[in-house]
Design a protein around this motif. Structure first.
Motif, PDB file in Angstrom:
ATOM      1  N   TYR A  37       0.824  -1.205   0.000  1.00  0.00           N
ATOM      2  CA  TYR A  37       0.000   0.000   0.000  1.00  0.00           C
ATOM      3  C   TYR A  37       0.861   1.259   0.000  1.00  0.00           C
ATOM      4  O   TYR A  37       0.652   2.165  -0.809  1.00  0.00           O
ATOM      5  CB  TYR A  37      -0.937   0.006   1.213  1.00  0.00           C
ATOM      6  CG  TYR A  37      -1.677   1.316   1.348  1.00  0.00           C
ATOM      7  CD1 TYR A  37      -2.765   1.588   0.539  1.00  0.00           C
ATOM      8  CD2 TYR A  37      -1.272   2.276   2.263  1.00  0.00           C
ATOM      9  CE1 TYR A  37      -3.441   2.790   0.642  1.00  0.00           C
ATOM     10  CE2 TYR A  37      -1.939   3.480   2.374  1.00  0.00           C
ATOM     11  CZ  TYR A  37      -3.018   3.729   1.561  1.00  0.00           C
ATOM     12  OH  TYR A  37      -3.671   4.928   1.660  1.00  0.00           O
ATOM     13  N   TYR A  38       1.834   1.342   0.901  1.00  0.00           N
ATOM     14  CA  TYR A  38       2.647   2.550   0.969  1.00  0.00           C
ATOM     15  C   TYR A  38       3.573   2.679  -0.230  1.00  0.00           C
ATOM     16  O   TYR A  38       3.896   3.791  -0.649  1.00  0.00           O
ATOM     17  CB  TYR A  38       3.412   2.626   2.287  1.00  0.00           C
ATOM     18  CG  TYR A  38       2.498   3.116   3.376  1.00  0.00           C
ATOM     19  CD1 TYR A  38       2.107   4.435   3.430  1.00  0.00           C
ATOM     20  CD2 TYR A  38       1.991   2.237   4.322  1.00  0.00           C
ATOM     21  CE1 TYR A  38       1.241   4.889   4.402  1.00  0.00           C
ATOM     22  CE2 TYR A  38       1.125   2.675   5.306  1.00  0.00           C
ATOM     23  CZ  TYR A  38       0.757   4.006   5.342  1.00  0.00           C
ATOM     24  OH  TYR A  38      -0.116   4.447   6.300  1.00  0.00           O
ATOM     25  N   GLY A  39       3.978   1.580  -0.834  1.00  0.00           N
ATOM     26  CA  GLY A  39       4.722   1.648  -2.093  1.00  0.00           C
ATOM     27  C   GLY A  39       3.856   2.216  -3.208  1.00  0.00           C
ATOM     28  O   GLY A  39       4.293   3.052  -3.999  1.00  0.00           O
ATOM     29  N   GLU A  44       2.287   6.719  -6.790  1.00  0.00           N
ATOM     30  CA  GLU A  44       1.252   7.644  -7.251  1.00  0.00           C
ATOM     31  C   GLU A  44       1.631   9.095  -6.962  1.00  0.00           C
ATOM     32  O   GLU A  44       1.426   9.967  -7.814  1.00  0.00           O
ATOM     33  CB  GLU A  44      -0.092   7.322  -6.584  1.00  0.00           C
ATOM     34  CG  GLU A  44      -0.737   6.070  -7.104  1.00  0.00           C
ATOM     35  CD  GLU A  44      -1.174   6.190  -8.552  1.00  0.00           C
ATOM     36  OE1 GLU A  44      -1.683   7.275  -8.935  1.00  0.00           O
ATOM     37  OE2 GLU A  44      -1.002   5.221  -9.298  1.00  0.00           O
ATOM     38  N   ASN A  45       2.182   9.369  -5.800  1.00  0.00           N
ATOM     39  CA  ASN A  45       2.602  10.732  -5.475  1.00  0.00           C
ATOM     40  C   ASN A  45       3.738  11.184  -6.382  1.00  0.00           C
ATOM     41  O   ASN A  45       3.768  12.333  -6.825  1.00  0.00           O
ATOM     42  CB  ASN A  45       3.032  10.835  -4.008  1.00  0.00           C
ATOM     43  CG  ASN A  45       1.859  10.800  -3.074  1.00  0.00           C
ATOM     44  OD1 ASN A  45       0.731  11.075  -3.466  1.00  0.00           O
ATOM     45  ND2 ASN A  45       2.105  10.453  -1.822  1.00  0.00           N
ATOM     46  N   LYS A  46       4.660  10.309  -6.669  1.00  0.00           N
ATOM     47  CA  LYS A  46       5.772  10.635  -7.552  1.00  0.00           C
ATOM     48  C   LYS A  46       5.263  10.892  -8.960  1.00  0.00           C
ATOM     49  O   LYS A  46       5.746  11.791  -9.646  1.00  0.00           O
ATOM     50  CB  LYS A  46       6.785   9.508  -7.532  1.00  0.00           C
ATOM     51  CG  LYS A  46       8.097   9.872  -8.099  1.00  0.00           C
ATOM     52  CD  LYS A  46       9.155   8.966  -7.535  1.00  0.00           C
ATOM     53  CE  LYS A  46      10.485   9.408  -8.030  1.00  0.00           C
ATOM     54  NZ  LYS A  46      11.336   9.921  -7.019  1.00  0.00           N
ATOM     55  N   ARG A  47       4.303  10.098  -9.408  1.00  0.00           N
ATOM     56  CA  ARG A  47       3.730  10.274 -10.743  1.00  0.00           C
ATOM     57  C   ARG A  47       2.981  11.602 -10.835  1.00  0.00           C
ATOM     58  O   ARG A  47       3.047  12.285 -11.861  1.00  0.00           O
ATOM     59  CB  ARG A  47       2.792   9.106 -11.062  1.00  0.00           C
ATOM     60  CG  ARG A  47       2.301   9.106 -12.475  1.00  0.00           C
ATOM     61  CD  ARG A  47       1.396   7.936 -12.764  1.00  0.00           C
ATOM     62  NE  ARG A  47       2.142   6.688 -12.570  1.00  0.00           N
ATOM     63  CZ  ARG A  47       1.564   5.519 -12.436  1.00  0.00           C
ATOM     64  NH1 ARG A  47       0.257   5.417 -12.436  1.00  0.00           N
ATOM     65  NH2 ARG A  47       2.282   4.434 -12.271  1.00  0.00           N
ATOM     66  N   ASN A  48       2.262  11.971  -9.786  1.00  0.00           N
ATOM     67  CA  ASN A  48       1.521  13.242  -9.775  1.00  0.00           C
ATOM     68  C   ASN A  48       2.449  14.445  -9.700  1.00  0.00           C
ATOM     69  O   ASN A  48       2.123  15.505 -10.230  1.00  0.00           O
ATOM     70  CB  ASN A  48       0.527  13.276  -8.634  1.00  0.00           C
ATOM     71  CG  ASN A  48      -0.643  12.334  -8.862  1.00  0.00           C
ATOM     72  OD1 ASN A  48      -0.951  11.989 -10.001  1.00  0.00           O
ATOM     73  ND2 ASN A  48      -1.274  11.917  -7.788  1.00  0.00           N
ATOM     74  N   ASP A  49       3.597  14.303  -9.064  1.00  0.00           N
ATOM     75  CA  ASP A  49       4.560  15.410  -8.978  1.00  0.00           C
ATOM     76  C   ASP A  49       5.208  15.689 -10.320  1.00  0.00           C
ATOM     77  O   ASP A  49       5.590  16.827 -10.606  1.00  0.00           O
ATOM     78  CB  ASP A  49       5.651  15.084  -7.952  1.00  0.00           C
ATOM     79  CG  ASP A  49       5.138  15.164  -6.535  1.00  0.00           C
ATOM     80  OD1 ASP A  49       4.064  15.753  -6.317  1.00  0.00           O
ATOM     81  OD2 ASP A  49       5.818  14.620  -5.631  1.00  0.00           O
ATOM     82  N   ASN A  50       5.327  14.668 -11.170  1.00  0.00           N
ATOM     83  CA  ASN A  50       5.952  14.851 -12.474  1.00  0.00           C
ATOM     84  C   ASN A  50       5.026  15.518 -13.470  1.00  0.00           C
ATOM     85  O   ASN A  50       5.471  15.998 -14.500  1.00  0.00           O
ATOM     86  CB  ASN A  50       6.425  13.499 -13.047  1.00  0.00           C
ATOM     87  CG  ASN A  50       7.606  12.951 -12.290  1.00  0.00           C
ATOM     88  OD1 ASN A  50       8.339  13.699 -11.656  1.00  0.00           O
ATOM     89  ND2 ASN A  50       7.789  11.643 -12.342  1.00  0.00           N
TER      90      ASN A  50
END
Length: 51
Positions: A37-39, A44-50
């Motif tokens: 889950y945390y992975g 997802e957070n990394k993808r949204n930051d890009n």
């Protein structure tokens, strides 16, 4: 906190259905699902930051 209820329910289900000698699978299953889950959240957070 939102993961507490599903993990507790899953833990009780596994404790009830697994034989006594395999109760250590309950904790390992919860830890594996927690890591996944945390992975997933991290990716997802990394993808949204890009974007």
């Amino acid at each position: 906190m939102k993961l507490l209820i599903p993990f507790v329910v899953l833990g009780f289900i596994l404790i009830y259905f697994l034989p006594r000698s395999q109760n250590y699978f309950v904790m390992s299953t919860i830890l594996i699902l927690w890591i996944i889950y945390y992975g997933w959240v991290y990716i997802e957070n990394k993808r949204n930051d890009n974007r």
